[in-house]
Design a protein around this motif. Structure first.
Motif, PDB file in Angstrom:
ATOM      1  N   PRO A  31      -0.192  86.162 -39.082  1.00 36.30           N
ATOM      2  CA  PRO A  31      -1.004  87.116 -38.307  1.00 36.30           C
ATOM      3  C   PRO A  31      -2.323  86.553 -37.794  1.00 36.30           C
ATOM      4  CG  PRO A  31      -0.067  88.191 -40.228  1.00 36.30           C
ATOM      5  CD  PRO A  31       0.247  86.741 -40.369  1.00 36.30           C
ATOM      6  N   SER A  32      -2.839  85.493 -38.418  1.00 40.59           N
ATOM      7  CA  SER A  32      -4.089  84.905 -37.944  1.00 40.59           C
ATOM      8  C   SER A  32      -3.909  84.105 -36.665  1.00 40.59           C
ATOM      9  CB  SER A  32      -4.671  83.995 -39.028  1.00 40.59           C
ATOM     10  OG  SER A  32      -3.778  82.923 -39.334  1.00 40.59           O
ATOM     11  N   LEU A  33      -2.656  83.882 -36.233  1.00 44.76           N
ATOM     12  CA  LEU A  33      -2.384  83.061 -35.059  1.00 44.76           C
ATOM     13  C   LEU A  33      -2.087  83.888 -33.824  1.00 44.76           C
ATOM     14  CD1 LEU A  33      -0.184  80.272 -36.693  1.00 44.76           C
ATOM     15  CD2 LEU A  33      -2.643  80.268 -36.267  1.00 44.76           C
ATOM     16  N   ALA A  59       2.278  97.929 -31.665  1.00 44.15           N
ATOM     17  CA  ALA A  59       1.186  97.078 -31.195  1.00 44.15           C
ATOM     18  C   ALA A  59       1.735  95.990 -30.278  1.00 44.15           C
ATOM     19  CB  ALA A  59       0.456  96.450 -32.369  1.00 44.15           C
ATOM     20  N   THR A  60       0.976  95.657 -29.236  1.00 43.16           N
ATOM     21  CA  THR A  60       1.296  94.541 -28.349  1.00 43.16           C
ATOM     22  C   THR A  60       0.485  93.333 -28.800  1.00 43.16           C
ATOM     23  OG1 THR A  60       1.719  96.040 -26.503  1.00 43.16           O
ATOM     24  CG2 THR A  60       1.323  93.730 -25.978  1.00 43.16           C
ATOM     25  N   CYS A  61       1.176  92.244 -29.124  1.00 38.18           N
ATOM     26  CA  CYS A  61       0.527  91.063 -29.689  1.00 38.18           C
ATOM     27  C   CYS A  61       0.659  89.877 -28.734  1.00 38.18           C
ATOM     28  CB  CYS A  61       1.140  90.709 -31.041  1.00 38.18           C
ATOM     29  SG  CYS A  61       1.082  92.064 -32.256  1.00 38.18           S
ATOM     30  N   ASP A  62      -0.413  89.069 -28.654  1.00 42.28           N
ATOM     31  CA  ASP A  62      -0.447  87.860 -27.827  1.00 42.28           C
ATOM     32  C   ASP A  62      -0.811  86.676 -28.700  1.00 42.28           C
ATOM     33  OD1 ASP A  62      -0.022  88.973 -25.075  1.00 42.28           O
ATOM     34  OD2 ASP A  62      -1.837  90.075 -25.580  1.00 42.28           O
ATOM     35  N   VAL A  63      -0.041  85.590 -28.566  1.00 43.41           N
ATOM     36  CA  VAL A  63      -0.292  84.379 -29.341  1.00 43.41           C
ATOM     37  C   VAL A  63      -1.548  83.690 -28.812  1.00 43.41           C
ATOM     38  CG1 VAL A  63       0.703  82.173 -30.069  1.00 43.41           C
ATOM     39  CG2 VAL A  63       2.175  84.148 -29.723  1.00 43.41           C
ATOM     40  N   LEU A  64      -2.326  83.081 -29.723  1.00 43.05           N
ATOM     41  CA  LEU A  64      -3.523  82.351 -29.323  1.00 43.05           C
ATOM     42  C   LEU A  64      -3.156  81.189 -28.411  1.00 43.05           C
ATOM     43  CD1 LEU A  64      -5.512  82.274 -32.698  1.00 43.05           C
ATOM     44  CD2 LEU A  64      -5.639  83.933 -30.828  1.00 43.05           C
ATOM     45  N   GLU A  65      -4.108  80.783 -27.576  1.00 43.42           N
ATOM     46  CA  GLU A  65      -3.831  79.834 -26.503  1.00 43.42           C
ATOM     47  C   GLU A  65      -3.259  78.504 -27.010  1.00 43.42           C
ATOM     48  OE1 GLU A  65      -7.442  79.344 -24.390  1.00 43.42           O
ATOM     49  OE2 GLU A  65      -7.438  81.361 -23.517  1.00 43.42           O
ATOM     50  N   HIS A  66      -3.839  77.937 -28.059  1.00 44.11           N
ATOM     51  CA  HIS A  66      -3.455  76.594 -28.492  1.00 44.11           C
ATOM     52  C   HIS A  66      -2.331  76.606 -29.534  1.00 44.11           C
ATOM     53  CE1 HIS A  66      -7.328  75.783 -26.578  1.00 44.11           C
ATOM     54  NE2 HIS A  66      -6.920  74.528 -26.467  1.00 44.11           N
TER      55      HIS A  66
END
Length: 261
Positions: free
Chosen positions: A147-149, A170-177
């Protein structure tokens, strides 16, 4: 007898000629219908879907538009966040195309062939510009990440104080890197965990000291219960004691359905 036979034969002949004409017209009409159907476009052609898709689902790499089909506006949107001249394996996921294969072992490192998008320039470990490179990724889908990513949307329309505890979409988006398999935007069912700023310690202190006047209920936004306690002197003390216990165990919470701080 002879005259009756002569009068009957011409009528029979006309009947046969009429029936023959109708039969010929019917056969001609039937042949035209058959020829029209056989010459129609949907006969003799294969299905527009590949045979593999008809037999069952096939996992393929994410569909990525060709670099020539990328519009200038789309190219500018991702090139603005892609560092120029940096290492290829350090580029954000939105800056590269990767040929992800789903036959890797879960939670194990796997290498995939990648190339930078149009307008993105990167170099390898040797400092030379590369048009393709290998990227090492942990084999897991984006929704399987820690979940932290990834970041998820928060909902303030669900009740946090309920049994069983409620969830929301919930709509979730992965971090850029962060690199992962599958779609980088996905849906998840998360527990309601928002707060309106109410402190549990404050509510409990008000319930013990001024609970007989409904101060605890007023603080939590429960005006009707607060007025009831005020005009009944805390239910002659019984309601006050019950509220101390209910607020102490967290059963009675803010009226907006949020969590205590």
């Amino acid at each position: 007898m002879a005259s009756s036979c002569r009068s009957w034969r011409p009528g029979r002949g006309r009947c046969l000629r009429t029936c023959g004409t109708v039969l010929v017209l019917f056969m001609d009409l039937l042949s035209q219908c058959v020829n029209g159907y056989m010459s129609s476009p949907h006969v003799g052609q294969e299905s527009p879907y590949p045979r593999d898709a008809q037999q069952g689902p096939v996992f393929t790499s994410p569909v990525v538009p060709a670099s020539a089909s990328v519009s200038p506006a789309d190219e500018e949107s991702y090139t603005s966040m892609c560092p120029s001249g940096g290492l290829c394996n350090r580029l954000p996921a939105d800056c590269i195309h990767c040929d992800y294969q789903h036959n890797c072992t879960y939670k194990k490192p796997a290498s995939f062939s990648c190339k930078p998008k149009k307008g993105v320039h990167c170099v390898g470990e040797s400092g030379q510009q590369q048009t393709s490179f290998l990227l090492s990724v942990i084999c897991q889908f984006c929704w399987q990440l820690d979940p932290s990513l990834y970041r998820c949307s928060n909902s303030t329309n669900c009740m946090t104080v309920s049994c069983p505890r409620k969830r929301y979409n919930a709509t979730c988006d992965v971090l850029e890197h962060v690199h992962c398999l599958g779609k980088r935007t996905f849906q998840k069912r998360l527990f309601c965990n928002w707060t309106g700023g109410y402190k549990w310690s404050t509510a409990l202190a008000l319930s013990i000291t001024l609970g007989g006047f409904g101060a605890d209920r007023f603080y939590l936004g429960q005006w009707r219960e607060g007025l009831g306690k005020l005009f009944s002197f805390g239910g002659l003390g019984i309601w006050t004691l019950i509220d101390v216990l209910l607020i102490g165990v967290g059963y009675v919470g803010p009226a907006d359905g949020s969590l205590y701080i």
